[in-house]
Write an enzyme that holds these catalytic residues in place. Structure first.
Site, mmCIF file in Angstrom:
data_model
loop_
_atom_site.group_PDB
_atom_site.id
_atom_site.type_symbol
_atom_site.label_atom_id
_atom_site.label_comp_id
_atom_site.label_asym_id
_atom_site.label_seq_id
_atom_site.Cartn_x
_atom_site.Cartn_y
_atom_site.Cartn_z
ATOM 1 C CG ASP A 1 -2.066 0.976 1.109
ATOM 2 O OD1 ASP A 1 -2.416 1.369 -0.035
ATOM 3 O OD2 ASP A 1 -2.619 1.366 2.158
ATOM 4 C CG HIS B 1 -0.590 2.160 -9.236
ATOM 5 N ND1 HIS B 1 -0.763 1.855 -7.907
ATOM 6 C CD2 HIS B 1 -1.723 2.834 -9.605
ATOM 7 C CE1 HIS B 1 -1.941 2.320 -7.496
ATOM 8 N NE2 HIS B 1 -2.537 2.920 -8.505
ATOM 9 C CG LEU C 1 9.535 -17.003 -3.733
ATOM 10 C CD1 LEU C 1 9.528 -17.079 -2.198
ATOM 11 C CD2 LEU C 1 9.859 -15.581 -4.181
HETATM 12 C C1 IPE Z 1 -5.366 -2.727 -0.033
HETATM 13 O O1 IPE Z 1 -5.063 -1.390 -0.221
HETATM 14 C C2 IPE Z 1 -5.364 -3.452 -1.337
HETATM 15 C C3 IPE Z 1 -4.061 -3.586 -1.988
HETATM 16 C C4 IPE Z 1 -2.918 -3.190 -1.526
HETATM 17 C C5 IPE Z 1 -4.091 -4.257 -3.258
HETATM 18 P P1 IPE Z 1 -6.206 -0.279 -0.346
HETATM 19 O O2 IPE Z 1 -5.506 1.008 -0.530
HETATM 20 O O3 IPE Z 1 -7.193 -0.661 -1.371
HETATM 21 O O4 IPE Z 1 -6.894 -0.368 1.097
HETATM 22 P P2 IPE Z 1 -7.854 0.647 1.836
HETATM 23 O O5 IPE Z 1 -8.927 1.022 0.865
HETATM 24 O O6 IPE Z 1 -7.049 1.837 2.240
HETATM 25 O O7 IPE Z 1 -8.354 -0.101 3.018
HETATM 26 C C1 IPE Z 2 -1.696 0.239 -3.322
HETATM 27 O O1 IPE Z 2 -1.461 1.592 -3.330
HETATM 28 C C2 IPE Z 2 -1.965 -0.317 -4.709
HETATM 29 C C3 IPE Z 2 -3.352 -0.722 -4.932
HETATM 30 C C4 IPE Z 2 -4.289 -0.749 -4.027
HETATM 31 C C5 IPE Z 2 -3.696 -1.136 -6.278
HETATM 32 P P1 IPE Z 2 -2.653 2.643 -3.298
HETATM 33 O O2 IPE Z 2 -3.042 2.950 -4.700
HETATM 34 O O3 IPE Z 2 -3.754 2.187 -2.431
HETATM 35 O O4 IPE Z 2 -1.919 3.886 -2.658
HETATM 36 P P2 IPE Z 2 -2.535 4.922 -1.608
HETATM 37 O O5 IPE Z 2 -3.045 4.140 -0.445
HETATM 38 O O6 IPE Z 2 -3.615 5.676 -2.308
HETATM 39 O O7 IPE Z 2 -1.361 5.786 -1.238
HETATM 40 MG MG MG Z 3 -4.137 2.428 -0.470
#
Ligand code: IPE
Ligand code: IPE
Ligand code: MG
Length: 245
Positions: free
Chosen positions: A16, A33, A127
């Site tokens: 995240d 990303h 792995l």
């Molecule tokens: C969790 O992250 C999902 C992934 C890392 C793929 P999110 O950014 O979607 O989670 P929330 O919405 O903050 O809980």
């Molecule tokens: C995690 O990073 C990737 C996915 C959930 C696809 P985020 O896109 O949720 O990044 P933040 O949380 O907005 O910083």
């Molecule tokens: Mg996120």
């Protein structure tokens, strides 16, 4: 130094913080990303180096379908591109790559790439890299329940055969050990519908590092945290110490 018997067999990561990483640099979310793919490479390398057997990465949740259409579409494109670029290297490194999640919801060219990457790496013995795309823990459990119910209705099993082990076998990571360690980057302290069943006894490591900034050093810090935990599974510390002495 982390002692060998304290290395987790299975590490799961909620990757995240890509969006915030990009926003801090006044870049579009997609740049975050894209940069996150480099951290995936480093995590795979670090896991291999430490002798971790299974690495499960949360790349896209069931709930992430609710994001702006353009972000979803760019993410799917990035998955296709990353697979294309990385799979030969993974193969050379003896990594067995598999995907979990609602594959039927993904676009055709991604499903094809996934199938061919899984096929290409299927005999590898190093792995096991599990990537969760369009995955939700509740979806996983509901699917397992549906399959077991179907078998009970067909008379292949009786209702009394449905127990913890039977449910676990039907889940997406069925044949694998549960994660010993869960890492979540990006500062949030929540599970966000990841492996709800499997995380029952995992050690939870939350760090503020945004995913694109997560590298070998941060992975080592998570392993050090893990090495210091005493896993009791409901027993007392004295019981555990008696067994390990
Ligand atoms: C969790 O992250 C999902 C992934 C890392 C793929 P999110 O950014 O979607 O989670 P929330 O919405 O903050 O809980
Ligand atoms: C995690 O990073 C990737 C996915 C959930 C696809 P985020 O896109 O949720 O990044 P933040 O949380 O907005 O910083
Ligand atoms: Mg996120």
């Amino acid at each position: 130094m982390t002692a060998n018997d304290h290395i987790p067999e299975h590490v799961a990561i909620i990757m995240d913080g890509n969006g915030r990483w990009a926003r801090k640099r006044a870049l579009p979310r997609h740049a975050g990303h894209r940069s996150g793919v480099g951290s995936v490479r480093q995590a795979v390398e670090a896991a291999g180096k430490h002798g971790v057997k299974v690495l499960t990465l949360f790349a896209f949740s069931s709930e992430n379908w609710s994001r702006p259409r353009e972000e979803v579409s760019k993410l799917m494109g990035l998955f296709v591109e990353a697979l294309q670029r990385e799979v030969d290297d993974l193969h050379r490194n003896n990594v067995r790559l598999e995907f979990i999640g609602a594959r039927e919801r993904l676009q055709a060219n991604l499903v094809e790439k996934i199938a061919s990457a899984e096929e290409q790496t299927s005999s590898n013995t190093g792995l096991r890299l599990m990537v969760a795309v369009a995955y939700g823990g509740r979806w996983d459990i509901a699917q397992a329940a549906k399959r077991l119910a179907g078998r009970a209705v067909d008379g292949q099993i009786s209702v009394d055969d449905i127990n913890d082990a039977a449910v676990a076998r039907e889940l997406q990571l069925g044949d694998l050990p549960d994660p010993d360690l869960l890492i979540r980057t990006g500062g949030e302290r929540r599970i966000s519908n990841f492996l709800l069943w499997h995380l029952a006894y995992s050690e939870l490591y939350f760090c503020d590092t945004l995913w694109p900034d997560f590298g070998a050093e941060q992975f080592d810090a998570a392993l050090d945290f893990f090495a210091q935990r005493q896993r009791r599974y409901g027993h007392t510390a004295e019981q555990i110490e008696a067994v390990s002495s």
